[in-house]
Motif scaffolding. Structure first.
Motif, short mmCIF file in Angstrom:
data_model
loop_
_atom_site.label_atom_id
_atom_site.label_comp_id
_atom_site.label_asym_id
_atom_site.label_seq_id
_atom_site.Cartn_x
_atom_site.Cartn_y
_atom_site.Cartn_z
N PHE A 279 10.51 5.29 1.55
CA PHE A 279 9.18 5.26 0.93
C PHE A 279 8.13 5.43 2.01
CE2 PHE A 279 5.25 3.07 -0.19
CZ PHE A 279 4.97 3.66 -1.42
N ASP A 280 7.02 6.12 1.66
CA ASP A 280 5.93 6.24 2.63
C ASP A 280 4.62 6.46 1.89
OD1 ASP A 280 4.92 6.22 5.22
OD2 ASP A 280 4.97 8.40 5.38
N ILE A 281 3.55 6.01 2.49
CA ILE A 281 2.21 6.23 1.93
C ILE A 281 1.22 6.43 3.07
CG2 ILE A 281 1.75 3.72 1.73
CD1 ILE A 281 0.15 4.45 -0.89
N HIS A 282 0.32 7.38 2.91
CA HIS A 282 -0.75 7.59 3.91
C HIS A 282 -2.07 7.79 3.19
CE1 HIS A 282 1.40 8.16 7.81
NE2 HIS A 282 2.42 8.40 7.01
N LYS A 283 -3.13 7.37 3.89
CA LYS A 283 -4.49 7.54 3.38
C LYS A 283 -4.92 8.99 3.49
CE LYS A 283 -7.11 3.57 4.68
NZ LYS A 283 -8.05 3.08 5.66
N ILE B 167 8.33 14.14 4.46
CA ILE B 167 9.31 14.12 5.55
C ILE B 167 9.57 12.70 6.04
CG2 ILE B 167 9.71 14.85 7.96
CD1 ILE B 167 8.68 17.56 7.28
N HIS B 168 8.53 11.89 6.11
CA HIS B 168 8.74 10.51 6.59
C HIS B 168 9.66 9.73 5.64
CE1 HIS B 168 4.72 10.69 9.01
NE2 HIS B 168 5.60 11.61 9.35
N SER B 169 9.45 9.93 4.34
CA SER B 169 10.31 9.16 3.43
C SER B 169 11.73 9.71 3.44
CB SER B 169 9.69 9.08 2.03
OG SER B 169 10.19 10.04 1.17
ZN ZN Z 1 4.39 8.18 7.35
#
Ligand code: ZN
Length: 367
Positions: A216-220, A250-252
């Motif tokens: 899981f990933d989240i960015h502003k 890609i991060h997740s």
């Molecule tokens: Zn990230």
């Protein structure tokens, strides 16, 4: 004069009980026969590779590879290939059964080295079983250390083999038989235990374990930044803020892959307090993770991605993103699924202030 690799992949796989011929079944992420083709190419030992197949393979994108139609039985396919290369100035020929995808490139090199002083080099292994031999009605004990189980690839001086094959009248199950029947010398070398022959469906799943990983990933979202998703730039009013390019997909994916391999998380490999990784593009972060995956013999068989955002519309970029991920992961597109999910305009994501992504990956490993 050059060397040639013949891959026999025209068998009807009677013992395999499947609608698809065994050689085209997916094994470790690709059709079974492709493992042998890829190793032959990678070894750089061959100017020509002959794939003897049924009609199912039309073409392969490599000039070294020629596809010819096989015969009814193995020995007929092999003869067709030998006839085909007869006019092509071949010095040595390697013959291999597509049902053995697990040989090593090192074995090819060992065979070639031993062929310098011999006309036929054959790999073998010993058996762990107590062995008997039935002769008419009598069964006798054999010393198991004297029993040789022969494998392929087998390699030969082409001219010698061709002559023997042209005068042969018997049905043979491998080319070593021709040399034995004619009292010709063979150099036997140690083969490989892992070089098993895949004969039944259960052979495909032997020692196979499946693992799952979640990410899981989240960015502003911030103004004046480019938006990167799945490794590609997508035109949008804002981009994702982060130590790197903020590519949530890609991060997740990285976290899910690391999870499946039980190798902790993305921060372990790319700590955000290290200047070295400042503004790094995410494909560069994915690369060492994919290398780790391949090196440890893990094969992705399903990657399911939920991209959670109000905009941009996922349907518009789905194919582009999947193509990009397929290249980065060295993985066929058919194993990748991307879904777009909006959040009914709720919260930060609903107000286009952030984008999130979750991923589940399933990987196979042969242990
Ligand atoms: Zn990230």
């Amino acid at each position: 004069m050059s060397d040639c690799f013949i891959l026999l992949a025209a068998g009807k796989s009677k013992r395999f009980k499947s609608n698809i011929p065994k050689q085209f079944i997916c094994y470790k992420n690709k059709p079974l026969f492709m493992h042998s083709i890829d190793k032959a190419l990678k070894s750089n030992l061959f100017k020509q590779i002959i794939l003897v197949s049924s009609s199912a393979v039309k073409s392969l994108k490599n000039k070294k590879i020629t596809i010819i139609r096989g015969g009814e039985e193995r020995y007929q396919s092999s003869q067709k290939a030998l006839d085909y290369i007869n006019k092509k100035k071949i010095k040595n020929v390697f013959i291999h059964d597509a049902a053995r995808p697990n040989f090593s490139i090192n074995l090819l090199k060992k065979l070639k080295k031993n062929l310098k002083k011999n006309k036929a080099v054959i790999p073998y292994i010993n058996t762990d079983h107590s062995t008997k031999y039935k002769n008419k009605n009598k069964i006798i004990n054999l010393k198991r250390e004297k029993v040789l189980l022969t494998q392929t690839p087998q390699c030969f001086d082409f001219k010698t083999l061709y002559k023997l094959s042209k005068t042969n009248k018997k049905i043979i199950t491998d080319e070593a038989t021709l040399f034995l029947e004619n009292n010709k010398n063979i150099k036997f070398i140690k083969g490989e235990k892992d070089n098993i022959k895949i004969t039944t469906r259960s052979d495909l799943k032997k020692n196979l374990k499946t693992y799952y990983g979640i990410g899981f990933d989240i960015h502003k979202l911030v103004k004046n930044k480019k938006l990167y998703l799945g490794g590609i730039n997508i035109p949008f009013h804002s981009g994702l803020k982060g130590h790197s390019d903020g590519d949530v997909i890609i991060h997740s994916i990285i976290d899910s892959i690391l999870g499946a391999m039980k190798k902790r998380d993305i921060g372990t490999y790319f700590p955000s307090n290290k200047n070295k990784y400042k503004n790094i593009r995410s494909p560069k972060m994915l690369k060492p993770i994919v290398n780790m995956l391949n090196k440890d013999n893990f094969f992705i068989n399903n990657l399911d991605i939920n991209l959670i955002c109000e905009k941009p519309k996922v349907s518009k970029y789905r194919n582009k993103i999947i193509n990009s991920l397929s290249k980065l992961l060295l993985l066929d597109k058919k194993f990748i699924n991307l879904k777009g999910k909006t959040v009914e305009k709720l919260g930060l994501i609903g107000n286009e202030k952030a984008i999130a992504c979750e991923t589940i990956v399933s990987v196979e490993k042969y242990e």
